[in-house]
Write a protein that holds these residues in place. Structure first.
Motif, PDB file in Angstrom:
ATOM      1  N   ILE A   1       0.833  -1.200   0.000  1.00  0.00           N
ATOM      2  CA  ILE A   1       0.000   0.000   0.000  1.00  0.00           C
ATOM      3  C   ILE A   1       0.865   1.246   0.000  1.00  0.00           C
ATOM      4  O   ILE A   1       0.578   2.220  -0.720  1.00  0.00           O
ATOM      5  CB  ILE A   1      -0.961  -0.015   1.212  1.00  0.00           C
ATOM      6  CG1 ILE A   1      -2.049  -1.064   0.993  1.00  0.00           C
ATOM      7  CG2 ILE A   1      -1.587   1.358   1.428  1.00  0.00           C
ATOM      8  CD1 ILE A   1      -2.962  -1.265   2.184  1.00  0.00           C
ATOM      9  N   CYS A   2       1.950   1.239   0.769  1.00  0.00           N
ATOM     10  CA  CYS A   2       2.805   2.425   0.837  1.00  0.00           C
ATOM     11  C   CYS A   2       3.445   2.736  -0.514  1.00  0.00           C
ATOM     12  O   CYS A   2       3.670   3.914  -0.835  1.00  0.00           O
ATOM     13  CB  CYS A   2       3.869   2.260   1.906  1.00  0.00           C
ATOM     14  SG  CYS A   2       4.974   0.863   1.679  1.00  0.00           S
TER      15      CYS A   2
ATOM     16  N   TYR B   1       0.666   4.405  -2.512  1.00  0.00           N
ATOM     17  CA  TYR B   1       0.455   5.717  -1.887  1.00  0.00           C
ATOM     18  C   TYR B   1       1.534   6.697  -2.337  1.00  0.00           C
ATOM     19  O   TYR B   1       1.231   7.842  -2.705  1.00  0.00           O
ATOM     20  CB  TYR B   1       0.462   5.570  -0.371  1.00  0.00           C
ATOM     21  CG  TYR B   1       0.276   6.871   0.385  1.00  0.00           C
ATOM     22  CD1 TYR B   1      -0.969   7.247   0.865  1.00  0.00           C
ATOM     23  CD2 TYR B   1       1.366   7.717   0.640  1.00  0.00           C
ATOM     24  CE1 TYR B   1      -1.138   8.433   1.571  1.00  0.00           C
ATOM     25  CE2 TYR B   1       1.204   8.903   1.341  1.00  0.00           C
ATOM     26  CZ  TYR B   1      -0.040   9.258   1.799  1.00  0.00           C
ATOM     27  OH  TYR B   1      -0.207  10.438   2.478  1.00  0.00           O
ATOM     28  N   ASP B   2       2.788   6.260  -2.318  1.00  0.00           N
ATOM     29  CA  ASP B   2       3.896   7.150  -2.672  1.00  0.00           C
ATOM     30  C   ASP B   2       3.843   7.562  -4.139  1.00  0.00           C
ATOM     31  O   ASP B   2       4.202   8.704  -4.487  1.00  0.00           O
ATOM     32  CB  ASP B   2       5.236   6.475  -2.364  1.00  0.00           C
ATOM     33  CG  ASP B   2       5.495   6.350  -0.870  1.00  0.00           C
ATOM     34  OD1 ASP B   2       4.808   7.030  -0.088  1.00  0.00           O
ATOM     35  OD2 ASP B   2       6.388   5.554  -0.493  1.00  0.00           O
TER      36      ASP B   2
ATOM     37  N   ASN C   1       1.176  10.107  -4.337  1.00  0.00           N
ATOM     38  CA  ASN C   1       1.652  11.307  -3.648  1.00  0.00           C
ATOM     39  C   ASN C   1       2.627  12.110  -4.501  1.00  0.00           C
ATOM     40  O   ASN C   1       2.653  13.351  -4.436  1.00  0.00           O
ATOM     41  CB  ASN C   1       2.309  10.921  -2.330  1.00  0.00           C
ATOM     42  CG  ASN C   1       2.628  12.109  -1.458  1.00  0.00           C
ATOM     43  OD1 ASN C   1       1.744  12.896  -1.116  1.00  0.00           O
ATOM     44  ND2 ASN C   1       3.888  12.263  -1.092  1.00  0.00           N
TER      45      ASN C   1
ATOM     46  N   PHE D   1      -0.498  14.674  -1.206  1.00  0.00           N
ATOM     47  CA  PHE D   1      -1.598  14.717  -0.247  1.00  0.00           C
ATOM     48  C   PHE D   1      -1.562  15.980   0.608  1.00  0.00           C
ATOM     49  O   PHE D   1      -2.602  16.437   1.087  1.00  0.00           O
ATOM     50  CB  PHE D   1      -1.585  13.461   0.632  1.00  0.00           C
ATOM     51  CG  PHE D   1      -2.052  12.233  -0.092  1.00  0.00           C
ATOM     52  CD1 PHE D   1      -3.404  11.950  -0.215  1.00  0.00           C
ATOM     53  CD2 PHE D   1      -1.145  11.363  -0.678  1.00  0.00           C
ATOM     54  CE1 PHE D   1      -3.847  10.829  -0.889  1.00  0.00           C
ATOM     55  CE2 PHE D   1      -1.573  10.222  -1.357  1.00  0.00           C
ATOM     56  CZ  PHE D   1      -2.925   9.963  -1.467  1.00  0.00           C
TER      57      PHE D   1
ATOM     58  N   GLY E   1      -6.039  10.797   1.992  1.00  0.00           N
ATOM     59  CA  GLY E   1      -4.904  10.019   2.488  1.00  0.00           C
ATOM     60  C   GLY E   1      -5.272   8.561   2.645  1.00  0.00           C
ATOM     61  O   GLY E   1      -6.283   8.083   2.113  1.00  0.00           O
ATOM     62  N   LEU E   2      -4.427   7.818   3.349  1.00  0.00           N
ATOM     63  CA  LEU E   2      -4.719   6.427   3.695  1.00  0.00           C
ATOM     64  C   LEU E   2      -5.634   6.460   4.919  1.00  0.00           C
ATOM     65  O   LEU E   2      -5.185   6.709   6.037  1.00  0.00           O
ATOM     66  CB  LEU E   2      -3.422   5.666   3.998  1.00  0.00           C
ATOM     67  CG  LEU E   2      -3.574   4.218   4.483  1.00  0.00           C
ATOM     68  CD1 LEU E   2      -4.308   3.363   3.462  1.00  0.00           C
ATOM     69  CD2 LEU E   2      -2.212   3.626   4.823  1.00  0.00           C
TER      70      LEU E   2
ATOM     71  N   ARG F   1       0.024   0.627   5.964  1.00  0.00           N
ATOM     72  CA  ARG F   1       0.904   0.959   4.846  1.00  0.00           C
ATOM     73  C   ARG F   1       1.681  -0.247   4.309  1.00  0.00           C
ATOM     74  O   ARG F   1       1.969  -0.308   3.114  1.00  0.00           O
ATOM     75  CB  ARG F   1       1.904   2.045   5.269  1.00  0.00           C
ATOM     76  CG  ARG F   1       1.296   3.419   5.459  1.00  0.00           C
ATOM     77  CD  ARG F   1       2.342   4.415   5.921  1.00  0.00           C
ATOM     78  NE  ARG F   1       3.480   4.500   5.025  1.00  0.00           N
ATOM     79  CZ  ARG F   1       3.538   5.267   3.936  1.00  0.00           C
ATOM     80  NH1 ARG F   1       2.502   6.022   3.622  1.00  0.00           N
ATOM     81  NH2 ARG F   1       4.619   5.292   3.182  1.00  0.00           N
TER      82      ARG F   1
ATOM     83  N   ILE G   1      -9.194   2.533  -4.017  1.00  0.00           N
ATOM     84  CA  ILE G   1      -8.734   3.908  -4.201  1.00  0.00           C
ATOM     85  C   ILE G   1      -9.941   4.714  -4.667  1.00  0.00           C
ATOM     86  O   ILE G   1     -10.507   4.449  -5.728  1.00  0.00           O
ATOM     87  CB  ILE G   1      -7.603   3.983  -5.244  1.00  0.00           C
ATOM     88  CG1 ILE G   1      -6.430   3.094  -4.825  1.00  0.00           C
ATOM     89  CG2 ILE G   1      -7.143   5.431  -5.426  1.00  0.00           C
ATOM     90  CD1 ILE G   1      -5.356   2.949  -5.899  1.00  0.00           C
TER      91      ILE G   1
ATOM     92  N   ILE H   1      -7.412   4.214   0.192  1.00  0.00           N
ATOM     93  CA  ILE H   1      -6.682   5.453  -0.089  1.00  0.00           C
ATOM     94  C   ILE H   1      -7.666   6.386  -0.776  1.00  0.00           C
ATOM     95  O   ILE H   1      -8.233   6.036  -1.819  1.00  0.00           O
ATOM     96  CB  ILE H   1      -5.460   5.211  -0.995  1.00  0.00           C
ATOM     97  CG1 ILE H   1      -4.430   4.324  -0.301  1.00  0.00           C
ATOM     98  CG2 ILE H   1      -4.826   6.545  -1.392  1.00  0.00           C
ATOM     99  CD1 ILE H   1      -3.231   3.979  -1.175  1.00  0.00           C
TER     100      ILE H   1
ATOM    101  N   CYS I   1      -8.288  10.069  -2.511  1.00  0.00           N
ATOM    102  CA  CYS I   1      -7.564  11.174  -3.159  1.00  0.00           C
ATOM    103  C   CYS I   1      -8.597  12.182  -3.634  1.00  0.00           C
ATOM    104  O   CYS I   1      -9.152  12.027  -4.724  1.00  0.00           O
ATOM    105  CB  CYS I   1      -6.750  10.665  -4.344  1.00  0.00           C
ATOM    106  SG  CYS I   1      -5.954   9.079  -4.090  1.00  0.00           S
TER     107      CYS I   1
END
Length: 255
Positions: A4-5, A8-9, A12, A17, A27-28, A33, A63, A93, A95
Motif C-alpha cells: 500500500i505504501c 500511496y507514494d 503522492n 496529499f 490520504g490512507l 501501509r 482507491i 486510499i 484522493c
C-alpha cells in the motif's frame, strides 16, 4: 508484490496529499501501509456495493476520490462503509482535492482529456477553494453543440445549459461542485464553463457574464478520473491489477 505504501507514494508524487484543501480528509484512511496489495479497485465513492465488488474480485485496496471518512466519526453501524472495509480486511486510499488540483493525473485533467480539449492547464486560483482548469476545443462550437458534445462524451443522461453570447473555443472547467466559480472563468477570458453542480443563484450570476455554462452532474464530471488514474498506476506498478468499479452508479436517476 506492491505494498500500500508503494502505491500511496506514487500517487503522492503526482498529487501530493499535503496539497489538499483545508476542509479535506485525503490520504490512507483505512488499513496499514505495509500490507501487500492483491488487487486495487478504483471508484468515485466507497459504498457497500463497491466493497462487495472488491470482495468478489479479491481486491484488498480501494482507491476512491471522495473520502470514506470525511467528518469525525461519533458512531458506526455495520452498514457503514468504513466498518465494512475493516471487517473485510480492505484498505482505502482517498484522493480528493489533491487529485482535483493535480496537473499530472488529476480529475480535471481527466475531464479535459475526455472532452478532447487541447492546451490543458491549471488556472490561477482566486481563493483557497477555487480549482480551475482551462483548455481549447479543436474547432469552435455553438453553445448548443458544446452542450451536446459534453453530454455525449460524459454519457450523461441530461445536462443543463446556459447559452452564452458567442461561439466557444476556450473552455474552463471545475469538476464536481464548482458553480460559484463561473464568474472567474469569465474574468479569465473563457468562452464556456463546465462544472458538475450549480445552485440557482449561481446560475443567475453566471448568466450575467454572457458565458456559456454547462452543468453536467457531479458524478458525471468526476467519474472520468477512475480510468485515467488506473492507466497511470498500471504503467508504474505493472505487477498489480488496477480495476475500475462497475458497481457504482450516480445517486440520482434521470426520469
Amino acid at each position: 508484490m506492491a505494498r500500500i505504501c508503494d502505491i500511496y507514494d506514487i500517487i503522492n508524487s503526482a498529487a501530493p496529499f499535503d496539497s489538499q484543501l483545508a476542509f479535506d480528509n485525503s490520504g490512507l484512511l483505512v488499513g496499514d501501509r505495509v500490507t501487500e496489495v492483491t488487487r486495487a479497485l478504483i471508484c468515485l465513492d466507497i459504498t457497500r456495493e463497491v466493497i462487495d465488488e472488491a470482495a468478489a474480485m479479491n481486491a484488498n485496496l480501494i482507491i476512491s476520490h471522495h473520502p470514506v471518512i470525511f467528518d469525525p466519526i461519533k458512531s458506526m453501524s455495520s452498514r457503514d462503509p468504513a466498518y465494512l472495509l475493516a471487517k473485510n480486511g480492505m484498505a482505502a486510499i482517498c484522493c480528493h482535492t489533491n487529485l482535483d488540483i493535480s496537473p499530472v493525473c488529476g480529475v480535471n485533467v481527466a475531464l479535459a482529456n475526455r472532452l478532447g480539449l487541447k492546451s490543458v492547464r491549471p488556472e490561477e486560483a482566486f481563493g483557497d477553494d477555487c480549482v480551475l482548469y482551462s483548455g481549447e476545443l479543436p474547432e469552435p462550437m455553438t453553445p448548443e453543440d458544446f452542450a451536446r458534445h459534453v453530454k455525449e462524451r460524459l454519457s450523461a443522461g441530461a445536462v443543463n445549459l446556459i447559452p452564452g453570447d458567442g461561439m466557444i473555443k476556450r473552455v474552463f472547467l471545475c469538476s464536481g461542485a464548482g458553480g460559484e466559480f463561473a464568474p472567474y472563468a469569465a474574468m479569465r477570458g473563457g468562452d464556456a464553463y463546465l462544472t458538475g453542480e450549480m445552485k440557482h443563484h449561481e446560475a443567475l450570476e453566471a448568466r450575467k457574464t454572457g458565458l456559456t455554462c454547462v452543468v453536467a452532474g457531479h458524478y458525471e464530471t468526476e467519474r472520468v478520473f477512475a480510468e485515467y488514474l488506473a492507466a497511470y498506476l498500471k504503467k508504474r506498478v505493472p505487477d498489480t491489477g488496477f480495476l475500475v468499479s462497475r458497481a457504482e452508479n450516480a445517486p440520482f436517476m434521470t426520469v
